[in-house]
Structure formats: structure tokens, C-alpha cells
Design an enzyme around this catalytic site. Structure first.
Site, PDB file in Angstrom:
ATOM      1  N   CYS A   1       0.699   4.660  -7.541  1.00 62.47           N
ATOM      2  CA  CYS A   1      -0.101   5.294  -5.815  1.00 62.47           C
ATOM      3  C   CYS A   1       0.603   6.404  -6.082  1.00 62.47           C
ATOM      4  CB  CYS A   1       0.738   4.062  -5.447  1.00 62.47           C
ATOM      5  SG  CYS A   1       0.270   3.808  -4.164  1.00 62.47           S
TER       6      CYS A   1
ATOM      7  N   CYS B   1       1.850   6.454  -2.232  1.00 59.69           N
ATOM      8  CA  CYS B   1       2.556   6.846  -1.122  1.00 59.69           C
ATOM      9  C   CYS B   1       4.159   7.521  -1.414  1.00 59.69           C
ATOM     10  CB  CYS B   1       3.099   5.135  -0.795  1.00 59.69           C
ATOM     11  SG  CYS B   1       3.638   4.145  -2.098  1.00 59.69           S
TER      12      CYS B   1
ATOM     13  N   CYS C   1      -0.101   5.781   0.968  1.00 57.71           N
ATOM     14  CA  CYS C   1      -0.767   5.638   0.041  1.00 57.71           C
ATOM     15  C   CYS C   1      -1.682   6.092  -0.504  1.00 57.71           C
ATOM     16  CB  CYS C   1      -1.177   3.676  -0.707  1.00 57.71           C
ATOM     17  SG  CYS C   1       0.609   2.805  -0.656  1.00 57.71           S
TER      18      CYS C   1
ATOM     19  N   LYS D   1      -2.376  -7.825  -2.798  1.00 57.06           N
ATOM     20  CA  LYS D   1      -1.134  -6.558  -2.726  1.00 57.06           C
ATOM     21  C   LYS D   1      -1.228  -7.103  -1.362  1.00 57.06           C
ATOM     22  CE  LYS D   1       1.297  -3.009  -2.722  1.00 57.06           C
ATOM     23  NZ  LYS D   1       1.227  -1.478  -2.966  1.00 57.06           N
TER      24      LYS D   1
ATOM     25  N   ARG E   1      10.956   0.322  -0.318  1.00 56.93           N
ATOM     26  CA  ARG E   1      10.631   1.618   0.296  1.00 56.93           C
ATOM     27  C   ARG E   1      12.429   2.776   0.056  1.00 56.93           C
ATOM     28  NH1 ARG E   1       6.371  -0.883   3.979  1.00 56.93           N
ATOM     29  NH2 ARG E   1       4.860  -1.659   2.261  1.00 56.93           N
TER      30      ARG E   1
ATOM     31  N   ARG F   1       0.736  -0.072   6.503  1.00 56.62           N
ATOM     32  CA  ARG F   1       0.125  -0.313   5.780  1.00 56.62           C
ATOM     33  C   ARG F   1      -1.341  -1.218   5.671  1.00 56.62           C
ATOM     34  NH1 ARG F   1       2.562   3.051   2.780  1.00 56.62           N
ATOM     35  NH2 ARG F   1       5.154   2.339   1.712  1.00 56.62           N
TER      36      ARG F   1
ATOM     37  N   GLU G   1     -11.274 -10.133  -4.072  1.00 54.15           N
ATOM     38  CA  GLU G   1      -9.884  -8.600  -4.866  1.00 54.15           C
ATOM     39  C   GLU G   1      -9.960  -9.274  -5.795  1.00 54.15           C
ATOM     40  OE1 GLU G   1      -8.549  -6.017  -3.740  1.00 54.15           O
ATOM     41  OE2 GLU G   1      -9.385  -5.657  -1.395  1.00 54.15           O
TER      42      GLU G   1
ATOM     43  N   LYS H   1       1.023 -10.147  -5.534  1.00 54.91           N
ATOM     44  CA  LYS H   1       2.205  -9.234  -5.388  1.00 54.91           C
ATOM     45  C   LYS H   1       2.257  -9.707  -3.503  1.00 54.91           C
ATOM     46  CE  LYS H   1       4.034  -4.619  -3.847  1.00 54.91           C
ATOM     47  NZ  LYS H   1       4.054  -3.071  -4.468  1.00 54.91           N
TER      48      LYS H   1
ATOM     49  N   TYR I   1      12.771  -7.646 -10.655  1.00 50.39           N
ATOM     50  CA  TYR I   1      14.523  -7.171 -11.147  1.00 50.39           C
ATOM     51  C   TYR I   1      15.255  -7.628 -11.440  1.00 50.39           C
ATOM     52  CZ  TYR I   1      11.363  -3.813  -7.642  1.00 50.39           C
ATOM     53  OH  TYR I   1      10.473  -3.196  -6.804  1.00 50.39           O
TER      54      TYR I   1
HETATM   55  C1  PBG Z   1       3.800   1.006  -3.660  1.00 46.37           C
HETATM   56  C2  PBG Z   1       4.419   0.120  -4.396  1.00 46.37           C
HETATM   57  C3  PBG Z   1       5.494  -0.944  -3.675  1.00 46.37           C
HETATM   58  C4  PBG Z   1       5.478  -2.082  -4.022  1.00 46.37           C
HETATM   59  C5  PBG Z   1       5.035  -1.042  -6.031  1.00 46.37           C
HETATM   60  N1  PBG Z   1       4.143  -1.008  -5.967  1.00 46.37           N
HETATM   61  C6  PBG Z   1       5.700  -0.845  -1.931  1.00 46.37           C
HETATM   62  C7  PBG Z   1       4.358  -0.725  -0.692  1.00 46.37           C
HETATM   63  O1  PBG Z   1       3.913  -1.392  -1.073  1.00 46.37           O
HETATM   64  O2  PBG Z   1       4.750   0.104   0.195  1.00 46.37           O
HETATM   65  C8  PBG Z   1       7.111  -2.839  -3.894  1.00 46.37           C
HETATM   66  C9  PBG Z   1       7.325  -3.154  -4.753  1.00 46.37           C
HETATM   67  C10 PBG Z   1       8.821  -4.414  -4.232  1.00 46.37           C
HETATM   68  O3  PBG Z   1       8.687  -4.489  -3.416  1.00 46.37           O
HETATM   69  O4  PBG Z   1       9.294  -4.192  -5.337  1.00 46.37           O
HETATM   70  N2  PBG Z   1       3.257   2.061  -4.646  1.00 46.37           N
END
Ligand code: PBG
Length: 328
Positions: free
Chosen positions: A120, A122, A130, A195, A205, A217, A233, A248, A313
Site C-alpha cells: 500500500c 498510505c 493509498c 476492506k 494509523r 478513504r 470484490e 477486514k 495482534y
Molecule cells: C493500509 C492498511 C490499514 C490497515 C492495514 N493496512 C489501515 C488503513 O486502511 O487505514 C489497518 C490494520 C489495523 O487497523 O490493524 N495500508
């Protein structure tokens, strides 16, 4: 054959009865542990909104990877915090970029651990979006090229699996053809297929320093209200060559996980995201909830919904609990 003939409590009598008829189990084999890499040496910066989660310099990431592997967790997923951010997210595809260094470090010393890289922009762009931004709009097709470059750069560094999380249209096929062209046709793609634009990414973030500097986003991540769109998707990503698909966040979208599982014969992953982690950690710290029990209940629910793989996590904590349980 109703009560008193039928008594469902009979098979709940002891831990052994329950174990024998349990329908769902979480295994350490299902877990993926996310790690945040930063430049520097001997750094271990705790994320204030994610107790127990750190930004780690490469030396410490390697140490952590050894521990993760020792616990039996099969894979990590890496996120990077670059030295400098710019409009085009240059460090995302730089040979000396933080992810590229972290991948090499881990593969050198813990080769059996699978390294997945989040693809990504971002974390690397100055505006925190992104993709490529022009006049306040995130451009789709211009972004594909950079994502493909980033994926190839990760593969060159030794990444085992590529996981695009940007939500641009057509990115799986763009990445697949770029990888194939460079001789990485054996590298699988784990696509963040469904997502959602979620409030539960807040703590991440902070960890990845990737909050968008303007807007949000919602023009690329999905509307939380939609189910059928998630199926489209997934269908597209599979058509474009995804080897595994992800939902997600996990908890607010268990229904989406189940529907995907029922419709396709492809491994389904679920990302138990930062906010889902922080909620349980916070309530646990306040003494409002039993943290370990809540954690295992959540992980079990994600499996029960149909996930084959869980990015979490909690992976290390869960692995320790599972290890204890399996001791003779
Ligand atoms: C974007 C990305 C995000 C997460 C994983 N990859 C954040 C977003 O879209 O802002 C979030 C993962 C999490 O909240 O644990 N690269």
C-alpha cells in the site's frame, strides 16, 4: 423427543465432554502476527493506543521474528514507517526501503517464517492516501503502476506472500502480471478483498503514522453497509488471480466472512484489526473484562464464521495460551 428425554446439558458436564464435542478450534497454525518496522537501531517504541505493540527497528524485528517462530506462528505481516514521505510514496518501492530491509533481515535469520508484506502507499505518501493524488482525487490507474513496483520490490527482497491493501480496482491483476514478468510467478497474493472504511483502523494509523492528511478513504474502501458489493470484490480478485482473500475488519463483518466461505473454495483470511485489539486491551486494563477469555472468544468467533487464517495482534498471546492447553 423433547425434554426430559433430550437434555443438551449432558454433553456440557465436564471439560472433557465439552472438548470432545467442540465444533471449532483455534490453532496457532491459523495465526499471522503484524509487525511495524522503523529505521534506526535498537528501537522499540510502544504504540500508546495498542499496549504490547511496538514500532521496531530491523534488529529488533529480527529478534521478534525468532520469538514468533519459536511460538509456532507460521507468518508475520510487515508494515513500514519510512524515513521520508513524499507525494509518490517513493520509499515504498525503494531497494533500501524499510520493508525491504526488514524482509531481508528476517529471511536471513528465520528463513522458515513466512514473511507477508502489506502493499500500500498510505504509510509512504505525504498526504497519507493509498494512491497517487491529483487535485484532491485518488487516481486509480496511475496508482496501479506504483503498487506493482512496490510488490516486485518486496518480492526481490525475499517476501513470501504479497498482500495488497489499497483497494484500487484492478490491482490484483496489475500485481500478478508484474510479479510474473519478473520471475515471481510462484509468489502468492493475499488480497485484502473486502476492506471496509472502518473506524477500527484508528490505532493502526498511530502505529503506521498513516492518517490521511485530508478527507478520508471512503472513495476507495468499502461502505460498512454493503454485503453484495463485498461479493463482487471477492469475485473480481479471484478472477484477477488472488490466492487467498481477506475480510477486514473481522468482528463487525463476521457475516461477510461466512458468506465468502460458503460461496468460494479459496482460503479466507480475516484481519482482527487494531481497534478490535485496543478495545479488549483497554477494557482488560480497566478490569472491566477478562482479557484472555475475551481474546480467545473473539478468535474462536472469527474461526466459527469461516476464517481459515486470522491476522491478529493477539497472535503471540494466543499462541502461549494454546501451548499451555496442549501440554500433556
Ligand atoms: C493500509 C492498511 C490499514 C490497515 C492495514 N493496512 C489501515 C488503513 O486502511 O487505514 C489497518 C490494520 C489495523 O487497523 O490493524 N495500508
Amino acid at each position: 423427543m423433547k425434554f426430559p428425554i433430550t437434555r443438551l446439558r449432558r454433553m456440557r458436564a465436564t471439560a472433557t465432554h465439552r472438548r470432545m464435542v467442540r465444533e471449532t478450534s483455534v490453532s496457532v497454525d491459523d495465526l499471522i502476527y503484524p509487525l511495524f518496522a522503523v529505521h534506526g537501531k535498537n528501537l522499540k517504541n510502544e504504540i500508546s493506543s495498542m499496549p504490547g505493540v511496538y514500532q521496531l527497528s530491523v534488529d529488533n524485528i529480527v529478534r521478534e521474528a525468532k520469538e514468533v517462530s519459536r511460538l509456532g506462528i507460521p507468518a508475520v505481516i510487515l508494515f513500514g514507517i519510512p524515513e521520508n514521505k513524499d507525494e509518490m510514496g517513493t520509499e515504498a518501492y525503494a531497494d533500501k526501503g524499510i520493508i525491504q530491509q526488514a524482509v531481508r533481515g528476517i529471511k536471513d535469520s528465520v528463513p522458515e517464517l513466512l514473511v507477508i508484506t502489506d502493499v500500500c502507499l498510505c504509510e509512504y505518501t505525504s498526504h497519507g492516501h493509498c494512491g497517487v493524488v491529483k487535485d484532491g482525487v485518488v487516481l486509480n490507474d496511475e496508482t496501479l503502476e506504483l503498487l506493482a513496483k512496490e510488490a516486485v520490490s518486496h518480492a526481490k527482497a525475499g517476501a513470501d506472500i504479497i498482500a495488497p491493501s489499497d483497494m484500487m480496482d484492478g490491482r490484483v491483476s496489475a500485481i500478478r502480471s508484474a510479479l510474473d514478468k519478473e520471475g515471481f510467478e510462484h509468489i502468492p497474493i493475499l488480497s485484502y478483498a473486502a476492506k471496509y472504511s472502518s473506524a477500527f483502523y484508528g490505532p493502526f494509523r498511530e502505529a503506521a503514522e498513516s492518517t490521511p492528511q485530508f478527507g478520508d478513504r471512503r472513495s476507495y474502501q468499502m461502505d460498512p453497509a454493503n454485503t453484495r458489493e463485498a461479493m463482487r470484490e471477492v469475485a473480481l480478485d479471484i478472477e484477477e488471480g488472488a490466492d487467498m482473500v481477506m475480510v477486514k475488519p473481522a468482528l463487525p463483518y463476521l457475516d461477510i466472512i461466512r458468506q465468502i466461505k460458503d460461496r468460494w473454495d479459496i482460503p479466507v483470511a480475516a484481519y482482527n484489526v487494531s481497534g478490535e485489539y485496543s478495545m479488549i486491551k483497554a477494557a482488560g486494563r480497566l478490569g472491566w473484562i477478562d482479557e484472555s477469555r475475551a481474546m480467545m472468544e473473539v478468535l474462536t468467533s472469527i474461526k466459527r464464521a469461516g476464517a481459515d487464517i486470522i491476522l491478529t495482534y493477539f497472535a503471540k498471546d494466543a499462541a502461549r495460551i494454546l501451548q499451555e492447553k496442549n501440554k500433556p
